[in-house]
Design a protein around this motif. Structure first.
Motif, PDB file in Angstrom:
ATOM      1  N   ILE B  71      54.595  35.836 -27.950  1.00  0.00           N
ATOM      2  CA  ILE B  71      55.166  34.647 -28.782  1.00  0.00           C
ATOM      3  C   ILE B  71      53.954  34.241 -29.674  1.00  0.00           C
ATOM      4  O   ILE B  71      52.682  34.072 -29.104  1.00  0.00           O
ATOM      5  CB  ILE B  71      55.828  33.399 -28.434  1.00  0.00           C
ATOM      6  CG1 ILE B  71      56.923  34.173 -27.406  1.00  0.00           C
ATOM      7  CG2 ILE B  71      56.145  32.716 -29.508  1.00  0.00           C
ATOM      8  CD1 ILE B  71      57.820  32.720 -26.961  1.00  0.00           C
ATOM      9  N   ALA B  72      53.845  34.020 -31.078  1.00  0.00           N
ATOM     10  CA  ALA B  72      52.823  33.523 -31.663  1.00  0.00           C
ATOM     11  C   ALA B  72      53.390  32.539 -32.907  1.00  0.00           C
ATOM     12  O   ALA B  72      54.546  32.892 -33.169  1.00  0.00           O
ATOM     13  CB  ALA B  72      51.808  34.658 -32.135  1.00  0.00           C
ATOM     14  N   PRO B  73      52.616  31.542 -33.019  1.00  0.00           N
ATOM     15  CA  PRO B  73      53.082  30.714 -34.476  1.00  0.00           C
ATOM     16  C   PRO B  73      53.028  31.272 -35.661  1.00  0.00           C
ATOM     17  O   PRO B  73      52.312  32.299 -36.058  1.00  0.00           O
ATOM     18  CB  PRO B  73      52.022  29.378 -34.288  1.00  0.00           C
ATOM     19  CG  PRO B  73      51.377  29.707 -32.981  1.00  0.00           C
ATOM     20  CD  PRO B  73      51.228  31.030 -32.507  1.00  0.00           C
ATOM     21  N   ASP B  75      51.833  30.764 -38.480  1.00  0.00           N
ATOM     22  CA  ASP B  75      50.540  30.906 -39.334  1.00  0.00           C
ATOM     23  C   ASP B  75      49.910  32.084 -39.304  1.00  0.00           C
ATOM     24  O   ASP B  75      49.447  32.839 -40.016  1.00  0.00           O
ATOM     25  CB  ASP B  75      49.470  29.808 -38.691  1.00  0.00           C
ATOM     26  CG  ASP B  75      49.724  28.404 -39.000  1.00  0.00           C
ATOM     27  OD1 ASP B  75      50.787  28.207 -39.767  1.00  0.00           O
ATOM     28  OD2 ASP B  75      49.212  27.501 -38.610  1.00  0.00           O
ATOM     29  N   ILE B  76      49.880  32.626 -38.028  1.00  0.00           N
ATOM     30  CA  ILE B  76      49.251  34.050 -37.771  1.00  0.00           C
ATOM     31  C   ILE B  76      49.900  35.099 -38.516  1.00  0.00           C
ATOM     32  O   ILE B  76      49.189  35.905 -39.154  1.00  0.00           O
ATOM     33  CB  ILE B  76      49.161  34.260 -36.121  1.00  0.00           C
ATOM     34  CG1 ILE B  76      48.050  33.336 -35.349  1.00  0.00           C
ATOM     35  CG2 ILE B  76      48.832  35.707 -35.835  1.00  0.00           C
ATOM     36  CD1 ILE B  76      48.432  32.949 -33.984  1.00  0.00           C
ATOM     37  N   GLN B 130      62.651  35.608 -34.727  1.00  0.00           N
ATOM     38  CA  GLN B 130      62.235  34.187 -34.980  1.00  0.00           C
ATOM     39  C   GLN B 130      62.643  33.314 -33.868  1.00  0.00           C
ATOM     40  O   GLN B 130      63.589  33.589 -33.283  1.00  0.00           O
ATOM     41  CB  GLN B 130      62.634  33.719 -36.128  1.00  0.00           C
ATOM     42  CG  GLN B 130      61.910  32.643 -36.822  1.00  0.00           C
ATOM     43  CD  GLN B 130      62.762  31.682 -38.028  1.00  0.00           C
ATOM     44  OE1 GLN B 130      63.450  31.263 -37.715  1.00  0.00           O
ATOM     45  NE2 GLN B 130      62.189  32.037 -39.057  1.00  0.00           N
ATOM     46  N   THR B 131      61.816  32.288 -33.319  1.00  0.00           N
ATOM     47  CA  THR B 131      62.229  31.512 -32.334  1.00  0.00           C
ATOM     48  C   THR B 131      61.775  30.086 -32.755  1.00  0.00           C
ATOM     49  O   THR B 131      61.014  29.876 -33.801  1.00  0.00           O
ATOM     50  CB  THR B 131      62.009  31.892 -30.778  1.00  0.00           C
ATOM     51  OG1 THR B 131      62.704  30.802 -30.150  1.00  0.00           O
ATOM     52  CG2 THR B 131      60.524  32.034 -30.603  1.00  0.00           C
ATOM     53  N   ARG B 132      61.729  29.241 -31.861  1.00  0.00           N
ATOM     54  CA  ARG B 132      61.191  27.948 -32.037  1.00  0.00           C
ATOM     55  C   ARG B 132      60.314  27.299 -30.810  1.00  0.00           C
ATOM     56  O   ARG B 132      60.825  27.559 -29.938  1.00  0.00           O
ATOM     57  CB  ARG B 132      62.133  26.892 -32.501  1.00  0.00           C
ATOM     58  CG  ARG B 132      61.997  25.650 -33.478  1.00  0.00           C
ATOM     59  CD  ARG B 132      63.400  24.944 -34.136  1.00  0.00           C
ATOM     60  NE  ARG B 132      63.629  25.962 -35.146  1.00  0.00           N
ATOM     61  CZ  ARG B 132      62.958  25.786 -36.412  1.00  0.00           C
ATOM     62  NH1 ARG B 132      61.883  25.121 -36.427  1.00  0.00           N
ATOM     63  NH2 ARG B 132      63.330  26.582 -37.383  1.00  0.00           N
ATOM     64  N   ILE B 133      59.069  27.047 -31.341  1.00  0.00           N
ATOM     65  CA  ILE B 133      58.286  26.619 -30.213  1.00  0.00           C
ATOM     66  C   ILE B 133      58.299  24.894 -29.774  1.00  0.00           C
ATOM     67  O   ILE B 133      58.318  24.322 -30.713  1.00  0.00           O
ATOM     68  CB  ILE B 133      56.819  26.822 -30.347  1.00  0.00           C
ATOM     69  CG1 ILE B 133      56.918  28.325 -30.438  1.00  0.00           C
ATOM     70  CG2 ILE B 133      55.963  26.374 -29.203  1.00  0.00           C
ATOM     71  CD1 ILE B 133      55.405  28.997 -30.918  1.00  0.00           C
ATOM     72  N   LEU B 152      58.011  36.765 -32.356  1.00  0.00           N
ATOM     73  CA  LEU B 152      57.801  37.606 -31.064  1.00  0.00           C
ATOM     74  C   LEU B 152      56.991  38.776 -32.080  1.00  0.00           C
ATOM     75  O   LEU B 152      57.205  39.350 -33.124  1.00  0.00           O
ATOM     76  CB  LEU B 152      59.178  38.250 -30.639  1.00  0.00           C
ATOM     77  CG  LEU B 152      60.016  37.415 -29.967  1.00  0.00           C
ATOM     78  CD1 LEU B 152      61.279  37.836 -29.253  1.00  0.00           C
ATOM     79  CD2 LEU B 152      59.274  36.648 -28.774  1.00  0.00           C
TER      80      LEU B 152
END
Lengths: 477, 477
Positions: B71-73, B75-76, B130-133, B152
């Motif tokens: 998982i990465a935010p 922005d990346i 997509q997901t939510r952190i 992801l």
């Protein structure tokens, strides 16, 4: 001098782990995100070795590994109970609206940690990461939207349970049936702590052992473990040391299968080098047990920094999961055994690999005064050290370098994890290898060119011995 | 008889893979979900062995493995270009609203595959899950919602790029720097095909090699690969066979680094047993290249079922990624080298492990007539066979079984992947091992009890030889 001033320094462990490339906060150049960590080159090597030892350990039990998906559709977690029960109670700040987790030690008088505002209960929050599989057909169709909901698995276990019938057939319809899996799992923690302790993405190594409930007190190899002494903390009693046999026969540990696997977990943790004095098994109280468990014992490690922390959970899940899927799907999960047609029970040792890595780093670290300088050491066992040996030319001369390269290449071809280093003084090179836990340093000097012997220096004693090149491998094993 | 009627049967491969526990459609008891597969016990063993060989192969290049989050935010992926460019064009049905992918061979006259309705273009759809952190602070706050978006990863590479500065430091500020990673990647395909060919969740094994652009035509070990003959298909020409050296010197392959790694990929694929006659390297046309690539060659496998399919991509990503992150973050990604301070270029061999597993299964499978019955075989190389040897007692008698168990245990303790089987006739047991690709079967009989020799039967020739127990290990290696 050796052994003098030997003590763990908790903050220095973290600093060393970061500086030497074991563990890095993820996305740091993007400002980071709580609960996500990366393994650098040495951390990944260490993790691979621990995982490799774990696989070997459970393969010797005759268990088979499988690999299932990390995303699964909503239905599965509806059946497993995770949609309803895998939640944390939360509070919300009345003024800044930030949500946080209700910790046991938080009472109603506490103010918002962000702005000092007043808090109010804001219900249960599910800890699974949600996503959407494929494209939802038509807008506003609630049924279709639900159908396309997917979740990142909070444990690897469900992937094993929903494959139970195939796995049983693979095992020729026989119990016990042991299945293992190593892989990522995810929990969208509301307030993750720093470091590897409460991660949102982490690695689990899980064993799901399906047994005939009538056989739970009849483990065929119980004899092998029965005399092992364990430090146990029953949910209603004091910490005590007991043999596995005594703990089972007195009913403190519920049955032989559970006792056998608690003992094996203890044996595994010892085999990778965790000090037994810092380990115990604590039984869950009824009110902290997961929704699926009938009994659970945590292997806890005594951290200098975090106190007792869970690193492995050994749960008796009874027939909860198979029965849950059977009833949702209206299928038969029973197995024909000598005691009739039964729904198997599940014994589940579940290892938090990241926490184990943390425990290894913390307990391996020590500092000592050697002459005028401090020596920092990660005292890993050879079997898990990221680098098994470093090879150095004594001086930066071509004839030594090419001989050193040759020895290095020979060890690498023999599948050893080795490093070559020709930069800086020998002393500096030793210090670097001590810091990353390399048990042996091999130095090539002018004598080597004459008689094919090398100096092998041991990390723990700093003693040096002269060894023929042909015999190096035996020293390293 | 041996070798007679040897031919691949594509549907039978899939049937065998399912029946014997290599590959299973995921969540099948829940109705399944397109694009998700599980590895059963034998599939997981096969995958572990291929991954192990891959690690060893690139470790020998001196590359280090790391492990970054899946998982990465947001922005990346904004910086990397994936949010904007990692998309597929779609069409929507005007009547039933179902969305599907525009394939190259679909023209506007085609009707909806589900209801026969009229189709219309419905824009580009991003392929990332997509997901939510964490918990979004406050409802309706668009800025906060964006900040908590996570995705992801569609490739493992970005986790390496954003750690570049740390990795460079770990490598003592030197280029070249080679980093490898094996892990899950995800693409929310709009219309995934069946089997392992277009998965939504899959395993990538990626190499990111950072090089000084001025050195791209100066690979220090080019000599080792230069004479290797490759079957190549340039984007503007016909298929041809050329040595790596010729392909590079004529400018067909852009530089030595790319040529070197294409050759190594070819060598790796051969080493795990893929037939070279079914492999070629095809250069991407400009219009099919990923947004980050300046040149790309796919290793393609000729499948009986799917035609030519990509199993590895070898891309020259230039300085695209490092420059993209540098400019988003306003940080310096340059490295001081002999040619000045440069932004390194990236050469990236990226292996689709699941497709490689599929190719191995398909190409290893054959059937032949032996006497009156058909024999099905998976002709895996010993180095990757899930089970290296099976141990049988000739008859179901205690004295033979206990000796067989002893031999079995000895091999397992020596880290061989072995199976014990005492059910059914010897012929039936041989057939089962042939089907799962076990190269050797070891039978314990009454002679064994007298002179400590066993029968070793070879899968490919079906020939049997008598071997002393003490020498079995040498036969298996």
């Amino acid at each position: 001098m050796v052994g003098a001033g030997k003590e763990g320094r908790k903050d220095e462990t973290a600093e060393l782990a970061r500086r030497r490339g074991f563990i890095w906060q993820a996305f740091e150049i993007y400002g980071g995100a709580a609960g996500f960590y990366d393994y650098g080159p040495l951390g990944a090597l260490l993790k691979r070795r621990v995982e490799g030892k774990w696989r070997d350990f459970y393969r010797r039990e005759g268990f088979y590994e499988i690999e299932t998906t990390t995303i699964a559709p909503r239905d599965i977690f509806e059946s497993s109970g995770h949609l309803e029960s895998f939640t944390d109670p939360t509070v919300m700040c009345k003024s800044c609206k930030s949500v946080s987790r209700v910790d046991e030690n938080v009472n109603v008088d506490v103010k918002c940690p962000e702005c000092g505002g007043e808090l109010e209960a804001s219900g249960e929050l599910n800890l699974m990461f949600q996503t959407r599989i494929g494209v939802t057909k038509g807008e506003g169709d609630e049924q279709a939207a639900k159908k396309s909901e997917g979740y990142l698995r909070p444990e690897t276990a469900q992937g094993i349970f929903i494959n139970f019938q195939r796995l049983l057939k693979f095992n020729r319809d026989k119990l016990p049936l042991g299945i293992i899996q190593i892989g990522k799992a995810y929990r969208n923690e509301i307030s993750p702590r720093q470091s590897l302790i409460r991660l949102r993405e982490f690695t689990l190594a899980e064993v799901e052992l399906f047994v005939d409930p009538a056989e739970k007190n009849n483990h065929p190899r119980f004899e092998e473990v029965k005399d092992r002494k364990l430090r146990i903390v029953p949910s209603d009693g004091e910490a005590e040391e007991k043999s596995v046999e005594e703990a089972v026969s007195r009913g403190i540990i519920a049955n032989e299968y559970l006792g056998y696997h608690i003992a094996r977990v203890d044996e595994f943790l010892e085999s990778i080098g965790l000090p037994r004095a810092k380990l115990h098994f604590r039984q869950h109280r009824q009110d902290e047990m997961a929704h699926y468990a009938t009994d659970c014992w945590d292997a806890e490690f005594l951290s200098d920094r975090y106190g007792w922390m869970e690193i492995v959970g050994v749960a008796d899940r009874g027939d909860y999961d198979l029965s849950a899927h059977a009833s949702s799907l209206n299928v038969d999960m029973r197995v024909h055994t000598e005691s009739g047609k039964v729904v198997p029970h599940v014994i589940e040792p579940s290892f938090g690999i990241d926490r184990i890595i943390y425990a290894l780093l913390e307990s391996a670290f020590y500092e000592e005064q050697v002459g005028k300088e401090k020596r920092k050491v990660l005292q890993f066992k050879s079997e898990i050290a990221p680098i098994q040996a470093a090879v150095f030319p004594l001086l930066n001369r071509d004839e030594l370098k090419s001989k050193a390269r040759e020895v290095f290449q020979k060890l690498r071809d023999a599948s050893f994890f080795v490093e070559y280093d020709n930069s800086g003084s020998i002393g500096k090179r030793y210090r670097r290898q001590d810091e990353i836990g390399t048990p042996y340093c091999i130095t090539i000097d002018y004598e080597t060119l004459e008689d094919d012997t090398v100096t092998v220096r041991k990390r723990d004693t700093m003693k040096q011995v002269r060894v023929p090149i042909a015999e190096i491998k035996e020293v390293l094993v």
